[in-house]
Design an enzyme around this catalytic site. Structure first.
Site, PDB file in Angstrom:
ATOM      1  N   ILE A  32       0.821  -1.216   0.000  1.00  0.00           N
ATOM      2  CA  ILE A  32       0.000   0.000   0.000  1.00  0.00           C
ATOM      3  C   ILE A  32       0.850   1.260   0.000  1.00  0.00           C
ATOM      4  O   ILE A  32       0.317   2.367   0.040  1.00  0.00           O
ATOM      5  CB  ILE A  32      -0.961   0.020   1.200  1.00  0.00           C
ATOM      6  CG1 ILE A  32      -0.197  -0.132   2.508  1.00  0.00           C
ATOM      7  CG2 ILE A  32      -2.018  -1.063   1.069  1.00  0.00           C
ATOM      8  CD1 ILE A  32      -1.072  -0.034   3.741  1.00  0.00           C
ATOM      9  N   GLY A  33       2.167   1.111  -0.062  1.00  0.00           N
ATOM     10  CA  GLY A  33       3.019   2.296  -0.083  1.00  0.00           C
ATOM     11  C   GLY A  33       4.439   1.932  -0.438  1.00  0.00           C
ATOM     12  O   GLY A  33       4.866   0.786  -0.290  1.00  0.00           O
ATOM     13  N   GLY A  35       8.502   4.048  -0.697  1.00  0.00           N
ATOM     14  CA  GLY A  35       9.265   5.285  -0.621  1.00  0.00           C
ATOM     15  C   GLY A  35      10.735   5.037  -0.830  1.00  0.00           C
ATOM     16  O   GLY A  35      11.158   3.935  -1.173  1.00  0.00           O
ATOM     17  N   GLN A  39       9.129   0.011   1.917  1.00  0.00           N
ATOM     18  CA  GLN A  39       7.807  -0.270   1.375  1.00  0.00           C
ATOM     19  C   GLN A  39       6.849  -0.464   2.544  1.00  0.00           C
ATOM     20  O   GLN A  39       7.264  -0.760   3.660  1.00  0.00           O
ATOM     21  CB  GLN A  39       7.818  -1.542   0.514  1.00  0.00           C
ATOM     22  CG  GLN A  39       8.754  -1.493  -0.671  1.00  0.00           C
ATOM     23  CD  GLN A  39      10.147  -1.987  -0.327  1.00  0.00           C
ATOM     24  OE1 GLN A  39      10.320  -2.816   0.541  1.00  0.00           O
ATOM     25  NE2 GLN A  39      11.150  -1.457  -1.016  1.00  0.00           N
ATOM     26  N   LYS A  55       5.850  -1.453   7.755  1.00  0.00           N
ATOM     27  CA  LYS A  55       6.730  -0.585   6.979  1.00  0.00           C
ATOM     28  C   LYS A  55       8.134  -1.143   7.038  1.00  0.00           C
ATOM     29  O   LYS A  55       8.758  -1.212   8.096  1.00  0.00           O
ATOM     30  CB  LYS A  55       6.718   0.836   7.517  1.00  0.00           C
ATOM     31  CG  LYS A  55       7.687   1.748   6.785  1.00  0.00           C
ATOM     32  CD  LYS A  55       7.869   3.060   7.511  1.00  0.00           C
ATOM     33  CE  LYS A  55       9.330   3.418   7.509  1.00  0.00           C
ATOM     34  NZ  LYS A  55       9.591   4.679   8.196  1.00  0.00           N
ATOM     35  N   ASP A 164       6.586  17.759   8.049  1.00  0.00           N
ATOM     36  CA  ASP A 164       6.123  17.235   6.754  1.00  0.00           C
ATOM     37  C   ASP A 164       4.605  17.053   6.749  1.00  0.00           C
ATOM     38  O   ASP A 164       4.088  16.015   6.335  1.00  0.00           O
ATOM     39  CB  ASP A 164       6.808  15.910   6.413  1.00  0.00           C
ATOM     40  CG  ASP A 164       6.741  15.602   4.916  1.00  0.00           C
ATOM     41  OD1 ASP A 164       6.437  16.532   4.134  1.00  0.00           O
ATOM     42  OD2 ASP A 164       6.992  14.445   4.530  1.00  0.00           O
TER      43      ASP A 164
END
EC number: 2.7.11.22
Length: 513
Positions: A32-33, A35, A39, A55, A164
């Protein structure tokens, strides 16, 4: 070791002990992500069936061990406990190289993988924004803004700067709870701190003017500028300051908030990059003019957030006391909000990319295999006793075979081609107007995206659809300097601005003081 005062963080403690369990305790269900250094997966704990977010911390870019940004994030998250801050449940390890890393270069002498285990959240704000036809109601906007400010106030009280704040780092579950996530750029601060801090933080579209002008000493006001950009985005239906470079970003800020000078921002002329990046001409503040259609109380709060001088910018605590949150319609109960299909920015970005790929493939197929053109000419006619075929069409007035016919007289209002009328006189308003003719903002309800009446309070859909960019969330990637990516801190590339001084928005900056 001295104990921290009540309500304060003790960041001098060693990082929490991790590795007591293996990642094999979880079954990965779906990515689902993603960077720059990790991941994110939706996963299920095999023993309990609980859904979590894993993560993975990418280690192949680190030659001597654990990334400093991940250490900082873990230290902060293990000490922040609030309903509007993402919960880090534990750290788990993988003893060898994962299948995800097969074939990748490995510069790290420490083998194995490390995962941060987070509570699972169904959406991020950017993912919801990409759902066509959905919009937030006014009570929803107030509900989410109140939760955002409450979580941020808790961080600031505990002397933590997020650094951020953006839509993809605001996670939402199907019970309406909003949580701050992706603390990869966060750091502790103190009012008597004398050292310099990096100004290469905060995604470009949400970066305050003091950082763009080179400030290295700053505080909670930088986060409040980002909150103001999010607030205006919810009310306006799209990002308000979508710059592509730092120069362009400052110009957009100047066009909206006016150009800074010593009268509205004492000391600004001493900022490191002020002379190189100052406005070419004086510009007036236009926030009230441009957003005059906003609700009066919403506009008053927005004005206090988007203040050039950080010392005059409203803080989270005072923002929570603003009239906006205490006038009708009031913020709705999070539990009254509707549920939606999972909307992670990483997933919606992949869907958009697949749609574009399919469209391009269809166009290419059409060009390679054009449809055969069929002749529409009538068959040749031969008269009785004629030895030659008659011409297919009578000769026009300028044809060499017609020397006698005078040129046609073109009546007013007609269109002639080759002596023959084509079409009638122009008809005004040939196509009736359709769609939303009011500009897209619901003036009646003051705060949504479309012109129709809002659904009943607390039951509306999230804020409008439109192109978005990176994903943040659980902190997969460092600063996403363009807006795009994957939830939980992932940041794939999509097109939300660029970081002119750091390359791609997912660039790993390593140590961020």
């Amino acid at each position: 070791m001295a104990a921290a005062a009540f309500g304060q963080l003790n960041l001098e403690e060693p990082p929490p002990i991790w590795g007591s369990r293996s990642v094999d305790c979880f079954e990965k269900l779906e990515q689902i992500g993603e960077g720059t250094y990790g991941q994110v997966y939706m996963a299920k704990e095999i023993k309990t069936g609980e859904i979590v977010a894993l993560k993975k911390i990418r280690m192949d870019n680190e030659r001597e061990g654990f990334p400093i940004t991940a250490i900082r994030e873990i230290k902060i998250l293990k000490k922040l406990h609030h309903e509007n801050v993402i919960h880090l449940k534990e750290i788990v390890t993988s003893p060898g190289r994962d299948r995800d890393d097969q074939g990748k270069p490995d510069n790290n002498k420490y083998k194995g993988g490390i995962y941060m285990v987070f509570e699972y959240m169904d959406h991020d704000l950017t993912g919801l924004a990409d759902r066509p036809g959905l919009r937030f109601t006014v009570p929803q906007i107030k509900c989410y803004m109140k939760q955002l400010l409450t979580g941020l106030h808790y961080c600031h009280v505990n002397q933590v700067l997020h650094r951020d704040i953006k839509g993809s780092n605001l996670l939402i579950d199907n019970e309406g709870n909003l949580k701050l996530a992706d603390f990869g750029l966060a750091r502790s601060y103190s009012h008597d701190h004398t050292g310099n801090l990096t100004n290469r933080v905060i995604t470009l579209w949400y970066r305050p003017p003091e950082l763009l002008l080179g400030a290295t000493k700053y505080g909670p006001a930088i986060d409040m500028w980002s909150v103001g950009c999010i607030f205006a985005e919810l009310l306006n239906g799209k990002p308000i300051l979508p710059g592509k470079t730092e120069n362009e970003q400052l110009n957009k800020i100047y066009e909206l908030c006016g150009s800074p000078d010593e009268s509205n921002w004492p000391g600004v002329s001493k900022m490191p990059w002020y002379n190189q990046m100052k406005s070419s001409r004086p510009l007036k503040r236009r926030v009230r003019e441009i957003y005059r259609h906003f609700d009066r109380h919403a506009l008053e709060l927005l004005e206090k957030m988007l203040v050039l001088d950080p010392s005059q910018r409203i803080c989270a605590k005072d923002a929570l006391d603003a009239e906006y949150f205490w006038t009708d319609p009031l913020p709705c109960d999070p539990k009254s909000l509707p549920t939606y299909e999972s909307s992670h920015e990483f997933q919606t970005k992949k869907k958009r990319q697949q749609m574009r790929h399919n469209e391009e493939a269809a166009k290419k197929q059409k060009l390679q295999h054009p449809q055969q053109q069929h002749s529409r000419l009538p068959p040749q006619q031969h008269g009785v006793g004629q030895s030659h075929a008659a011409p297919l069409w009578p000769a026009g007035p300028n044809h060499p075979m017609n020397n006698n016919a005078p040129p046609p007289q073109i009546p007013a209002g007609g269109h002639y081609y080759g002596g023959k009328p084509r079409g009638g006189a122009p008809v005004p308003n040939r196509y009736p107007p359709s769609g939303n003719q009011t500009g897209g903002y619901n003036n009646q309800s003051r705060g949504g995206y479309s012109s129709g009446a809002y659904p009943p309070q607390g039951r509306g859909a999230p804020y409008g659809a439109g192109p978005r960019g990176p994903s943040g969330g659980y902190g997969v990637g460092p600063p996403n300097y363009s807006q795009g990516g994957g939830q939980y801190g992932g940041s794939g590339g999509s097109g939300r601005g660029q970081n002119p001084m750091g390359g791609a928005r997912n660039q790993q900056y390593g140590w961020q003081p």
